[in-house]
Write a protein that holds these residues in place. Structure first.
Motif, PDB file in Angstrom:
ATOM      1  N   ILE A  66     -11.052 -41.302  55.290  1.00  0.00           N
ATOM      2  CA  ILE A  66     -10.153 -40.466  56.078  1.00  0.00           C
ATOM      3  C   ILE A  66     -10.016 -39.087  55.434  1.00  0.00           C
ATOM      4  O   ILE A  66     -10.018 -38.056  56.119  1.00  0.00           O
ATOM      5  CB  ILE A  66      -8.774 -41.138  56.210  1.00  0.00           C
ATOM      6  CG1 ILE A  66      -8.873 -42.368  57.124  1.00  0.00           C
ATOM      7  CG2 ILE A  66      -7.741 -40.150  56.758  1.00  0.00           C
ATOM      8  CD1 ILE A  66      -7.599 -43.192  57.181  1.00  0.00           C
ATOM      9  N   ALA A  67      -9.929 -39.062  54.092  1.00  0.00           N
ATOM     10  CA  ALA A  67      -9.790 -37.793  53.376  1.00  0.00           C
ATOM     11  C   ALA A  67     -11.038 -36.926  53.545  1.00  0.00           C
ATOM     12  O   ALA A  67     -10.937 -35.707  53.735  1.00  0.00           O
ATOM     13  CB  ALA A  67      -9.530 -38.060  51.898  1.00  0.00           C
ATOM     14  N   ILE A  68     -12.220 -37.555  53.485  1.00  0.00           N
ATOM     15  CA  ILE A  68     -13.474 -36.812  53.664  1.00  0.00           C
ATOM     16  C   ILE A  68     -13.571 -36.269  55.082  1.00  0.00           C
ATOM     17  O   ILE A  68     -13.924 -35.101  55.298  1.00  0.00           O
ATOM     18  CB  ILE A  68     -14.687 -37.709  53.344  1.00  0.00           C
ATOM     19  CG1 ILE A  68     -14.710 -38.057  51.850  1.00  0.00           C
ATOM     20  CG2 ILE A  68     -15.991 -37.018  53.740  1.00  0.00           C
ATOM     21  CD1 ILE A  68     -15.732 -39.121  51.478  1.00  0.00           C
ATOM     22  N   ASP A  69     -13.236 -37.111  56.044  1.00  0.00           N
ATOM     23  CA  ASP A  69     -13.276 -36.705  57.453  1.00  0.00           C
ATOM     24  C   ASP A  69     -12.343 -35.520  57.696  1.00  0.00           C
ATOM     25  O   ASP A  69     -12.714 -34.530  58.352  1.00  0.00           O
ATOM     26  CB  ASP A  69     -12.876 -37.892  58.327  1.00  0.00           C
ATOM     27  CG  ASP A  69     -13.056 -37.620  59.810  1.00  0.00           C
ATOM     28  OD1 ASP A  69     -14.050 -38.086  60.381  1.00  0.00           O
ATOM     29  OD2 ASP A  69     -12.183 -36.941  60.406  1.00  0.00           O
ATOM     30  N   LYS A  70     -11.146 -35.580  57.158  1.00  0.00           N
ATOM     31  CA  LYS A  70     -10.170 -34.495  57.342  1.00  0.00           C
ATOM     32  C   LYS A  70     -10.638 -33.220  56.648  1.00  0.00           C
ATOM     33  O   LYS A  70     -10.509 -32.112  57.193  1.00  0.00           O
ATOM     34  CB  LYS A  70      -8.805 -34.906  56.802  1.00  0.00           C
ATOM     35  CG  LYS A  70      -7.716 -33.855  57.024  1.00  0.00           C
ATOM     36  CD  LYS A  70      -6.363 -34.316  56.520  1.00  0.00           C
ATOM     37  CE  LYS A  70      -5.263 -33.310  56.870  1.00  0.00           C
ATOM     38  NZ  LYS A  70      -5.553 -31.947  56.406  1.00  0.00           N
TER      39      LYS A  70
END
Length: 253
Positions: free
Chosen positions: A183-187
């Motif tokens: 999720i952090a990478i996607d954001k």
């Protein structure tokens, strides 16, 4: 410029005008020199680099537009004693890849006005010195840090097994960590593209995400991340020919 020097010649030939003519001549020559100086200060990039890899010495460095090794060379130079340098005009800012010899090793560079430094830090190349390169490599450093943590999860699993953790507990804990990291990478990627809709960084990385989706599924398609970015993009971004082409392929047009 020819007209300026024509007037200078007229002023020199007319000796009857005295001091006033000489004064005008000095002003005109000064103006001509100023224009020549402005012409000499045209927008350009200056790349200097170092390489700690001795096997690159004597090899060539090539700049090619994003697209692979078969694209047209933008610029090139030779690595001598671990250093290299190249300079050239900047008609428009563009993303390129710097290829090192025939090895296939390459790094992305934003070709823009200014002094660009390519630094070899323990076999990891870093580019800095101009606004877009600094912004891009700050993003890549943060992204690589998250990817490193993601890649460390299998090793962490092995350590937890040796430490006697319950199998279900391992799956639960690592599953949560993996989900949080993804999720952090996607954001991070989404925020990077949307914050750079108005320059080559946003466009180029959006196309990287599209290429990743194509390679993952084997056909042109979008992902929830791509759909979110595209939905937030301005019309100028959507009208880019590469963006239009890929999204048309996804729609089967």
């Amino acid at each position: 410029m020819e007209m300026i020097f024509y007037f200078c010649a007229v002023f020199v030939q007319n000796k009857d005008d005295g001091r006033e003519m000489k004064r005008i001549f000095r002003v005109t020559v000064g103006f001509a020199v100023m224009l020549m100086g402005l012409a000499a200060c045209s927008t350009s990039y200056n790349i200097t680099g170092t390489s700690l890899q001795s096997f690159y010495d004597g090899d060539m460095v090539y700049l090619r537009p994003i697209g692979g090794e078969d694209t047209k060379v933008v610029d090139s130079c030779k690595i001598l004693h671990g250093t290299f340098a190249m300079t050239g005009p900047v008609d428009s800012v563009m993303c390129v890849r710097m290829f090192f010899g025939k090895s296939g090793d390459n790094i992305p560079i934003i070709l823009e006005e200014g002094n660009i430094k390519v630094i070899d830090l323990n076999n990891a190349m870093k580019v800095e010195g101009t606004p877009l390169n600094d912004k891009f490599y700050a993003f890549m450093t943060e992204r690589d840090s998250l990817l490193f943590l993601l890649q460390e999860l299998p090793r962490k699993e092995s350590t937890m097994i040796l430490d006697g953790y319950d199998h279900d507990e391992i799956l639960r804990q690592l599953g949560e960590e993996e989900g949080t990291l993804r999720i952090a990478i996607d954001k991070l990627e989404t925020d990077f593209v949307t914050a750079n809709f108005d320059n080559v960084l946003g466009l180029t990385y959006f196309l990287v995400l599209c290429d990743n989706a194509y390679n993952q599924f084997g056909f042109p398609t979008t992902t929830p991340q791509i759909d979110e970015i595209y939905g937030r993009a301005p019309e100028t971004f959507k009208e880019n020919k590469d963006v239009k082409e890929y999204m048309s392929l996804c729609e089967g047009k």
